[in-house]
Design a protein around this motif. Sequence first.
Motif, mmCIF file in Angstrom:
data_model
loop_
_atom_site.group_PDB
_atom_site.id
_atom_site.type_symbol
_atom_site.label_atom_id
_atom_site.label_comp_id
_atom_site.label_asym_id
_atom_site.label_seq_id
_atom_site.Cartn_x
_atom_site.Cartn_y
_atom_site.Cartn_z
ATOM 1 N N HIS A 1 -4.578 0.452 -1.976
ATOM 2 C CA HIS A 1 -5.162 1.739 -2.369
ATOM 3 C C HIS A 1 -5.068 1.950 -3.885
ATOM 4 C CE1 HIS A 1 -5.617 6.290 -1.233
ATOM 5 N NE2 HIS A 1 -6.667 5.801 -1.836
ATOM 6 N N HIS B 1 -2.540 0.820 2.873
ATOM 7 C CA HIS B 1 -1.874 2.042 2.401
ATOM 8 C C HIS B 1 -0.427 2.088 2.901
ATOM 9 C CE1 HIS B 1 -5.821 4.237 1.789
ATOM 10 N NE2 HIS B 1 -6.195 3.449 2.778
ATOM 11 N N TRP B 2 0.356 3.002 2.295
ATOM 12 C CA TRP B 2 1.548 3.481 2.992
ATOM 13 C C TRP B 2 1.372 4.972 3.219
ATOM 14 C CZ3 TRP B 2 4.490 1.519 -1.778
ATOM 15 C CH2 TRP B 2 4.565 2.488 -2.775
ATOM 16 N N GLU C 1 -2.867 1.989 7.538
ATOM 17 C CA GLU C 1 -1.724 2.750 7.011
ATOM 18 C C GLU C 1 -0.426 2.144 7.534
ATOM 19 O OE1 GLU C 1 -1.202 5.334 4.971
ATOM 20 O OE2 GLU C 1 -3.149 6.333 4.759
ATOM 21 N N ASP D 1 0.175 3.241 -3.605
ATOM 22 C CA ASP D 1 0.394 2.534 -2.336
ATOM 23 C C ASP D 1 -0.594 1.387 -2.149
ATOM 24 O OD1 ASP D 1 -1.709 4.547 -2.013
ATOM 25 O OD2 ASP D 1 -1.604 4.180 0.137
HETATM 26 ZN ZN ZN Z 1 -3.273 5.415 0.449
#
Ligand code: ZN
Length: 229
Positions: free
Chosen positions: A178, A75-76, A144, A203
């Motif tokens: 994601h 993810h970001w 993340e 993301d």
């Molecule tokens: Zn995400």
Amino acid sequence: MKTRFALPKLRCQLACIAALVSLTVCSAQSPVFRIIEKPIVFDEERKLLSLDYLIRRHGIQQSAPYIKPKMIVLHWTAVPTLQAAFDLFNPSVLTDRPDIQAASRLNISVPFLVDRDGTIYRLLPDTVFTRHCIGLNYCAIGIENVGNNNLTDAQLDANVQLVRYLKQRYAIEYLIGHYEYKDFIGTPLWKETDSTYLTSKTDPGKEFMKNVRRQVKDLKLKGSPLQAE
Ligand SMILES: [Zn+2]
């Protein structure tokens, strides 16, 4: 007489040792892999909300909020700093996301957060159940990355190392971004009781995923079922 000959020999030995040391330093292409512990709140409320999420959303009854990971989801954060991301994930209860609040009061989080400079932080033990990917939380470890459409090369290196670390420790079969999660709808892996509970994600970007996948190709992890080679 003896020392006259020994001195050049000693110089040569020292030079050889120096060359060896510099070769060792230079050949270490990737930085030392290190995870810094930076725990978010993991209290009774978070545990109970996690068990509630597991039964209501995934249809899985468990007595403890842990998963058997099969998948890694990258993810970001969308928020721009480590502190802002930490503050977002830290509370047990979700407060400022009206779009997903009705589905559960459990706050979003992940076990791993990677800062812009590639520093890896562990927010929760690796296999704690976390809310980060609809339909797949029960089997997916989330990573993340602080930032949005501008993830750094240091973050790329850190993600590659973290994926390798997790693959060594757990029976990981899949690595996805994601934005690919909805490709699993209709597969045996997808577990979400409300077929209308979905969000749109981009993301961590297709380019980032392409670069991570290129560097962990040897692990033979599967991706989206729609992109199967
Ligand atoms: Zn995400």
